[in-house]
Every structure is written in C-alpha cells, then in structure tokens.
Scaffold this motif. Structure first.
Motif, mmCIF file in Angstrom:
data_model
loop_
_atom_site.group_PDB
_atom_site.id
_atom_site.type_symbol
_atom_site.label_atom_id
_atom_site.label_comp_id
_atom_site.label_asym_id
_atom_site.label_seq_id
_atom_site.Cartn_x
_atom_site.Cartn_y
_atom_site.Cartn_z
ATOM 1 N N GLY A 189 0.817 -1.219 0.000
ATOM 2 C CA GLY A 189 0.000 0.000 0.000
ATOM 3 C C GLY A 189 0.840 1.253 0.000
ATOM 4 N N THR A 190 0.183 2.362 0.257
ATOM 5 C CA THR A 190 0.836 3.683 0.213
ATOM 6 C C THR A 190 0.684 4.449 1.513
ATOM 7 N N PHE A 191 0.051 3.841 2.536
ATOM 8 C CA PHE A 191 -0.151 4.549 3.800
ATOM 9 C C PHE A 191 -0.523 3.530 4.862
ATOM 10 N N VAL A 192 -0.080 3.765 6.104
ATOM 11 C CA VAL A 192 -0.380 2.848 7.190
ATOM 12 C C VAL A 192 -0.520 3.642 8.489
ATOM 13 N N GLN A 234 1.591 6.953 12.205
ATOM 14 C CA GLN A 234 1.119 6.969 10.823
ATOM 15 C C GLN A 234 2.291 7.311 9.915
ATOM 16 N N SER A 235 2.305 6.693 8.753
ATOM 17 C CA SER A 235 3.395 6.914 7.802
ATOM 18 C C SER A 235 3.197 8.232 7.065
ATOM 19 N N SER A 236 4.206 8.626 6.296
ATOM 20 C CA SER A 236 4.095 9.824 5.479
ATOM 21 C C SER A 236 3.134 9.575 4.316
ATOM 22 N N LEU A 237 2.578 10.663 3.789
ATOM 23 C CA LEU A 237 1.592 10.545 2.718
ATOM 24 C C LEU A 237 2.228 10.226 1.365
ATOM 25 N N PHE A 259 -4.536 0.034 6.632
ATOM 26 C CA PHE A 259 -3.784 0.263 5.401
ATOM 27 C C PHE A 259 -4.629 1.099 4.450
ATOM 28 N N SER A 260 -3.975 1.864 3.614
ATOM 29 C CA SER A 260 -4.691 2.704 2.654
ATOM 30 C C SER A 260 -4.969 1.960 1.364
#
Length: 237
Positions: free
Chosen positions: A40-43, A91-94, A121-122
């Motif tokens: 994914g791209t975000f968590v 949270q992770s970076s965008l 997850f995103s």
C-alpha cells in the motif's frame, strides 16, 4: 478505500510476551515486537492508552517502516484518569511509494501496558502473510494487566472519511461561487449605466397646436393720411 486489521489478526507476527484480549494485543515487556507486511501507500497504528496509575510508567513504543529511521511514541504525555481507546500511535508519510512494505512495532517500557488495537492500510491494499508466524503466548503477569486495562473497549472505525473537511470544502466553493456571481452582476450594471450615459437624445421641435389668428386690419388703416388736398394745391401754387 482502506483495510483494517484487528491486532489479533494472523497477518501480524508477534514475538513472545504478548497476550490477546477482545481483539487487542497487549504486553508489558520491553523489547516485545509486532511485525506486519503490507502492500500500500499509507499505514496507521491505533492502540489504547491505559488509565493513569500511581507509580506506574506510561507505555512508549517505536515504529520502523522499511529502512526509515525509528519513530517513537510516548503515551505518558496523554494519560488521563480514564483509558483512551483507538488512539493513533503512528502513521506513515503521505508520499509513501506504492508496493510491499514492512512495519516493525517495538515496546520500549518495561512494566507498562502497551496495547495494540488495529492497523489500517490505505487504498486497495492486501495484507501479505508474514514469512514467519508465531502464535502469541499469554503471560500470567501481562494477561492480568491487559485484561484489567482493556475493559469497556469501544470499537471504532479510524478509516471513516473526514466529514468536517468535506463540508468545509463545499462551503468554501459555494462562497467563491457567490462572490463571482455578485461581481458579474455589479460589473454588468455598471456597464449598462455607462452605455445609457453615452446615448444622444435627438432634438425634437416643440409642436404648437394652437390655431393661428391673423391680425384684423380695418379698412381705414389702408387709407392715406388725411391731407387737405385743397390746401396742398395751394401751397403748390
């Protein structure tokens, strides 16, 4: 679109000294880890901050995503008289690149209740099975503290859309549209006024509808002056 994994999901690999309670996982041992691999791209990681206790340290934890530097979270700053559920620990970076990623979560405080609730997850994500899987082994000390600190747990959905942000955006768009309409109407009204001022009114002679009355001349007014012709002849002689 997002996918929410309960902390007790088999997609998450735990080390020793973790215990399960109502779908959450807890530990009070320093160095205990949880590992999840996702695409994914975000968590985001959500957990429970236990109620403030006397002479009890607040839980702290670290988060390492792939090879990025460690990020620490100290829950002691947010501890209150009542426990707080579904609190965002990490949270992770965008701008996280799309693809497979690995997140390692580590407990950093001994004797403090570190409780995980869920991992989110995103967009269009599928959590991948971990390489090594361990069944969490309950600990007598951690199970007692986890069960006491996890009562009245509220299930929430941290992946819900931000309704306030959507409403604010719609209101802003309506305000801008109203301003543009008002500007257009004022500009058109000024333009019409300017056009009226430039118009030239043609000259129209005034019409006199009263009848013409000719002057009344009497017959005597056309006679020559009364001269005594006789006397005139005398002078001429």
């Amino acid at each position: 679109m997002s996918t929410t994994l309960s902390a007790s999901s088999s997609m998450i690999t735990y080390s020793h000294h973790w215990s399960s309670s109502n779908g959450s996982m807890g530990t009070n041992n320093v160095g205990a880890t949880a590992n999840v691999t996702f695409n994914g791209t975000f968590v985001q990681v959500f957990g429970t901050i236990p109620a403030l206790k006397r002479n009890t340290p607040g839980p702290s934890s670290s988060y390492m995503l792939d090879d990025a530097p460690l990020i620490q979270f100290n829950a002691a700053r947010f501890m209150e008289s009542d426990e707080v559920n579904n609190f965002a620990f990490y949270q992770s970076s965008l701008d996280l690149a799309s693809g497979n990623h690995s997140l390692v979560i580590t407990s950093l405080t001994n004797g403090a209740d570190f409780i995980l609730d869920s991992i989110v997850f995103s967009s269009d994500l599928t959590a991948t099975s971990p390489i090594a899987s361990e069944t969490p082994k309950p600990s007598s000390s951690s199970s007692s503290t986890s069960s006491s600190g996890s009562t009245q747990r509220v299930s929430g959905d941290p992946s819900k859309p931000n309704v306030g942000g959507i409403v604010g955006g719609i209101i802003s768009a309506l305000v801008v549209l109203a301003a543009l309409i008002a500007f257009f109407l004022v500009h058109r009204r000024r333009k019409q006024r300017a056009a009226k001022r430039r118009e030239v009114t043609p000259f129209v002679p005034e019409r006199n509808d009263s009848p013409f009355i000719a002057p009344n001349y009497s017959q005597d007014s056309f006679r020559p002056h009364n001269l005594d012709m006789t006397k005139k002849n005398r002078y001429l002689e």
